[in-house]
Design a protein around this motif. Structure first.
Motif, PDB file in Angstrom:
ATOM      1  N   THR A 137      -2.366 -43.197  63.336  1.00 47.06           N
ATOM      2  CA  THR A 137      -2.075 -43.878  62.083  1.00 47.06           C
ATOM      3  C   THR A 137      -2.847 -43.182  60.985  1.00 47.06           C
ATOM      4  OG1 THR A 137      -1.766 -45.994  63.166  1.00 47.06           O
ATOM      5  CG2 THR A 137      -2.254 -46.066  60.843  1.00 47.06           C
ATOM      6  N   ALA A 138      -2.164 -42.913  59.900  1.00 47.80           N
ATOM      7  CA  ALA A 138      -2.803 -42.271  58.749  1.00 47.80           C
ATOM      8  C   ALA A 138      -3.595 -41.052  59.211  1.00 47.80           C
ATOM      9  CB  ALA A 138      -3.662 -43.269  57.985  1.00 47.80           C
ATOM     10  N   ASP A 139      -4.913 -41.126  59.120  1.00 46.72           N
ATOM     11  CA  ASP A 139      -5.769 -39.997  59.473  1.00 46.72           C
ATOM     12  C   ASP A 139      -6.607 -40.308  60.716  1.00 46.72           C
ATOM     13  OD1 ASP A 139      -6.782 -37.438  59.074  1.00 46.72           O
ATOM     14  OD2 ASP A 139      -8.484 -38.182  57.917  1.00 46.72           O
ATOM     15  N   SER A 140      -6.137 -41.245  61.531  1.00 46.42           N
ATOM     16  CA  SER A 140      -6.907 -41.672  62.698  1.00 46.42           C
ATOM     17  C   SER A 140      -6.077 -41.599  63.965  1.00 46.42           C
ATOM     18  CB  SER A 140      -7.388 -43.116  62.518  1.00 46.42           C
ATOM     19  OG  SER A 140      -8.252 -43.208  61.431  1.00 46.42           O
ATOM     20  N   VAL A 141      -6.778 -41.458  65.065  1.00 45.95           N
ATOM     21  CA  VAL A 141      -6.120 -41.510  66.371  1.00 45.95           C
ATOM     22  C   VAL A 141      -6.986 -42.351  67.299  1.00 45.95           C
ATOM     23  CG1 VAL A 141      -7.148 -39.353  67.227  1.00 45.95           C
ATOM     24  CG2 VAL A 141      -5.004 -40.143  68.189  1.00 45.95           C
ATOM     25  N   VAL A 142      -6.323 -43.188  68.086  1.00 50.29           N
ATOM     26  CA  VAL A 142      -6.995 -43.963  69.121  1.00 50.29           C
ATOM     27  C   VAL A 142      -6.442 -43.476  70.447  1.00 50.29           C
ATOM     28  CG1 VAL A 142      -7.400 -46.229  70.127  1.00 50.29           C
ATOM     29  CG2 VAL A 142      -7.266 -45.988  67.649  1.00 50.29           C
ATOM     30  N   VAL A 143      -7.307 -42.923  71.278  1.00 48.79           N
ATOM     31  CA  VAL A 143      -6.927 -42.488  72.622  1.00 48.79           C
ATOM     32  C   VAL A 143      -7.402 -43.568  73.585  1.00 48.79           C
ATOM     33  CG1 VAL A 143      -7.250 -40.763  74.435  1.00 48.79           C
ATOM     34  CG2 VAL A 143      -7.010 -40.039  72.053  1.00 48.79           C
ATOM     35  N   GLY A 170      -6.932 -32.487  66.670  1.00 49.22           N
ATOM     36  CA  GLY A 170      -6.338 -31.676  65.600  1.00 49.22           C
ATOM     37  C   GLY A 170      -5.512 -32.456  64.599  1.00 49.22           C
ATOM     38  N   VAL A 171      -5.103 -33.678  64.929  1.00 46.06           N
ATOM     39  CA  VAL A 171      -4.282 -34.475  64.019  1.00 46.06           C
ATOM     40  C   VAL A 171      -5.081 -35.602  63.383  1.00 46.06           C
ATOM     41  CG1 VAL A 171      -2.162 -33.964  65.263  1.00 46.06           C
ATOM     42  CG2 VAL A 171      -3.436 -36.041  65.824  1.00 46.06           C
ATOM     43  N   ALA A 172      -6.374 -35.619  63.585  1.00 47.16           N
ATOM     44  CA  ALA A 172      -7.150 -36.790  63.173  1.00 47.16           C
ATOM     45  C   ALA A 172      -8.338 -36.435  62.297  1.00 47.16           C
ATOM     46  CB  ALA A 172      -7.660 -37.516  64.412  1.00 47.16           C
ATOM     47  N   GLY A 173      -8.661 -37.369  61.431  1.00 45.00           N
ATOM     48  CA  GLY A 173      -9.913 -37.287  60.685  1.00 45.00           C
ATOM     49  C   GLY A 173     -10.966 -38.139  61.363  1.00 45.00           C
ATOM     50  N   THR A 174     -10.486 -39.121  62.145  1.00 47.56           N
ATOM     51  CA  THR A 174     -11.370 -39.964  62.944  1.00 47.56           C
ATOM     52  C   THR A 174     -10.730 -40.181  64.306  1.00 47.56           C
ATOM     53  OG1 THR A 174     -10.398 -42.018  62.108  1.00 47.56           O
ATOM     54  CG2 THR A 174     -12.342 -41.182  60.959  1.00 47.56           C
ATOM     55  N   LEU A 175     -11.568 -40.386  65.308  1.00 44.47           N
ATOM     56  CA  LEU A 175     -11.101 -40.600  66.668  1.00 44.47           C
ATOM     57  C   LEU A 175     -11.827 -41.790  67.268  1.00 44.47           C
ATOM     58  CD1 LEU A 175      -9.780 -39.628  69.449  1.00 44.47           C
ATOM     59  CD2 LEU A 175     -11.930 -38.390  69.782  1.00 44.47           C
TER      60      LEU A 175
END
Length: 146
Positions: A33-39, A62-67
């Protein structure tokens, strides 16, 4: 002392971002979502799958600003998983990230004196801790995990 080493930076394949992968007794999926990724990881992390998990997370960094690495549903976490978390920490040196550990993961972190890794009690708390997301984005990420 700062950690040293190298980390691959992947150019993510847009068709594979968020794809669920399974390795032996563990499964991972990602929500962006937006600039974040939740794995989100479920199952058991051990020597047979920790390298695959680290690679999966690296591809999504690579697709995230935050993880947010959600391990809250991990039932077994071998000490080799700690090496995986250190590798992820090294690869996340340019982004902010937080770990949501299960009791099994917390036990290993405590036993190995690795509590310096960024941790939160829930995905919602982790997303809030990382900041810059509106409450609607927080709600969107949490709802996607349900």
């Amino acid at each position: 002392m700062a950690p040293t080493g190298t980390c691959r930076l992947y150019r993510p394949d847009p068709t594979r971002v968020g794809a669920t992968e399974q390795w032996r007794w563990a499964q991972a999926s990602a929500t962006t979502t937006a600039d974040s990724v939740v794995v989100t990881v479920t199952g058991e992390i051990d020597a047979s799958n920790c390298a695959e998990l680290a690679g999966y997370v690296e591809r999504h960094v690579g697709v995230a600003g935050t993880l947010v690495l959600d391990l809250s549903a991990v039932a077994f976490f071998a000490t080799t998983g700690l090496a995986c978390l250190r590798r992820i920490d090294l690869c996340c040196d340019r982004i902010r990230w937080t770990l949501v550990p299960s009791p099994a993961v917390r036990r290993v972190l405590r036993a190995c004196h690795a509590q310096d890794l960024p941790q939160a009690t829930s995905v919602a708390a982790a997303v809030r801790r990382l900041g810059h997301l509106s409450e609607s984005h927080v709600a969107e990420l949490v709802a996607a995990q349900a």
